[in-house]
Design an enzyme around this catalytic site. Sequence first.
Site, short mmCIF file in Angstrom:
data_model
loop_
_atom_site.label_atom_id
_atom_site.label_comp_id
_atom_site.label_asym_id
_atom_site.label_seq_id
_atom_site.Cartn_x
_atom_site.Cartn_y
_atom_site.Cartn_z
CB SER A 231 -0.95 -0.09 1.34
OG SER A 231 0.03 0.43 2.30
CG ASP A 232 1.02 6.08 -1.27
OD1 ASP A 232 2.00 6.17 -0.55
OD2 ASP A 232 0.84 6.78 -2.09
CD1 TRP A 233 4.63 5.29 5.20
CD2 TRP A 233 4.75 4.13 3.15
NE1 TRP A 233 5.73 4.09 4.86
CE2 TRP A 233 5.59 3.72 3.66
CE3 TRP A 233 4.51 3.56 1.72
CZ2 TRP A 233 6.57 2.50 3.34
CZ3 TRP A 233 5.19 2.66 1.38
CH2 TRP A 233 6.41 2.01 1.96
#
Length: 765
Positions: A231-233
């Site tokens: 995932s993106d952060w």
Amino acid sequence: MKNEEIRQLVEQLTLEEKASLCSGKDMFSTQDIPRLQIPSCTLSDGPHGVRKQEGEQDFMGQNVSVTATCFPAACATGSSFDPELLKEMGQSLGQNCQKEHVQVLLGPGINIKRSPLCGRNFEYFSEDPYVSGVLGAAYIKGVQSEGVGTCLKHFLANSQENRRRTQSSEMDERTLREIYISAFEYALKESKPWSVMASYNKIHGIYATENKTYLKTLLRDEWNYEGAVISDWAAVHDRVEVVKGGCALTMPGDKGQDHLIIEAVENGELSLKDLDSCCEQMIGLAMKGKKGSREVLPYDYEKAHELARKVSEESMVLLKNEEHVLPIDSQQKKIAMIGKFAEIPRYQGRGSSQINAYRVPSILDVVKDEKDVCYTEGFDFGEETDKEKLLQAVMLAQKSDVAVIFAGLPPVMESEGYDRWTMKLPLCQNELIEAVSNVQKNTIVVLQNGSPVEMPWADKVNGIVEAYLGGEAVCEAIWNVLTGKVNPSGHLAETFPKKLSDNPSYLFWPGEGDRVEYNEGIYVGYRYYATKEMDVQFPFGHGLSYTTFEYTDLSVDRDTFSAGDTIQADVTVKNTGNRAGKALVQLYVGVLLNTMTVKRPVRELKGFKKVFLNPGESRTISFTLDKRAFAYWDKEAHNWRVAEGTYEIQAGWSAEEVCLGKQIEAEDEFIPTGIVYTIMTPICDVKKNPVGKEFLTRIMPMAEGIIKRMGKNKGSEPMPYEELRPLNMGLLSEPLQTLKRMLPNITEDEWKSVLAEMNSIERIE
């Protein structure tokens, strides 16, 4: 490690350990399982440098990171059109990662530049998916050749920062496939990155991190991708749905929610198969990181700095050079250096990609030993004009032989987290350029910016150089280009429109509320401007040189094409000037719109090669074009299909200026779509079916003969501009019923039989 060995490790994990593998250990590392010797991986922000933080960590670039080489951002390197250069840069990035014990570099970013206003455009290569895919693949190969993984991002349809965590990207299937997925497909298949980053946004209402349509059906089943999806952060909203969707890793660490995964497995909400699949991804990534780790020599920052300079030089675009104002002979000319950016260069953007650069000389540092170079600030980074600074700039320009104005976007105008709302430079800069150009005809503007700007003064200055955000050595590169030590060879990987409202996304950007509709469809960037025949400031592919080139002898090895064929196109390029330089050969596939049965951009880039040539030297460049060079995405068939029509293989200086062309005819490719044919189906649609095409081939001469006799009796005259008539106007747009009435000699049983046979082969198994 082999897949079977990874599966055996997964079988030995407890449910708690499996849940823990699906979340980061902390801000930038994955969870280890010491008892099974499963190591942790360290990840670091990229893409144009290593942003590893050893102290307090964050994911927006606020806290200081270790010293690293800051290479040019992708807005610059996209203009290099040079895969080998991107690979070389990637190798150096990989070596820097090894020094810092980083196993995965978070990059490259290959999202499409839908609008010039996206705040993160400086991290992306191009408005064109082919350019983005080719350069992204080269970057990945370079980094991973050093035993370090990459993370291809941001997957998917993430072309704005406004409401990036809540907005839903809404577009039709064809737009998604031809524009926004295409670059990822090329890079994934060509270079096999270790990981892919799922973006913040939703796609058709489902978060990218939970979207099994794209993370499973597309990535795994269709493209056979075997790496890890992360995932993106802070892009995860439901830990269980993320695992179901095929996203293996939630970042940053979220250990407090691991119990949700455990409970979901225990109550049957989450299948163990889905969880095990994510664990296999994470163990595979960790083992690759362990295997790739090397005992390396000390990282040579000076050598890397020289490479950063070279990359910047190769990426710089000479936009305008009237009266040969460039290159400048610094030994013979008095040069006025004007603009705050000469003192404080703009070389990177803000946000998670912000690098603690090794060494950033200003242009004043570079020219300190030049006796005939003088500097004045001219303007500050605000908007208001300082009249005194403006007057000093004008006076210096008047008594100099040439004025070089360093202009661009202040750092606050381009950053991750928010978009721009204008293409304008600050007012003080526009006023200064106007004032200086009024007193000094030899005015050159050097731009330092991450995306296009409006240039109301473009016709008043003799020279414009686009340096973009050129990394830590950008000022050394600028001086080498200005003085002719380096012959510029960059070309725009995006269009510079004259004004913001010319951009095709203008009416739809940035959406309403959390719904972003991509209503311009496939007409992004030059695909729109060229098809619309719209005047632009500088077109996609534009770039000048200090020498001249000539293209001749475009040839193709066949003049007809059908799916499964390939075409070889050759073009000869010659350096007709008096100094060595690099030519960019751009190969487009164009269409004659009135021969097509489907709407298409007037041309699309399908090949490019950059070649070095000495004066008088020529070289023949070869391109191989396969089905994808001619195909469009048929949303009825859910597949790539070649449409019947006349295509033109084109060599061009840019997307707006084609110099050579060869026409070919393409046969219609049949792919079952599930369509049901009736007597009211238009004739042009029946032609797409092989049975229908054969039937029409037999009966159409009879129908056309009747029409001809009818017209002759009425004394009809030829239709003006007949050559411009679209293919499916007139009789072909009529339903089969029209032919049935015209041809009573064809029995009812024959019509029924033909329709039944057509419908039979249209069935999708």
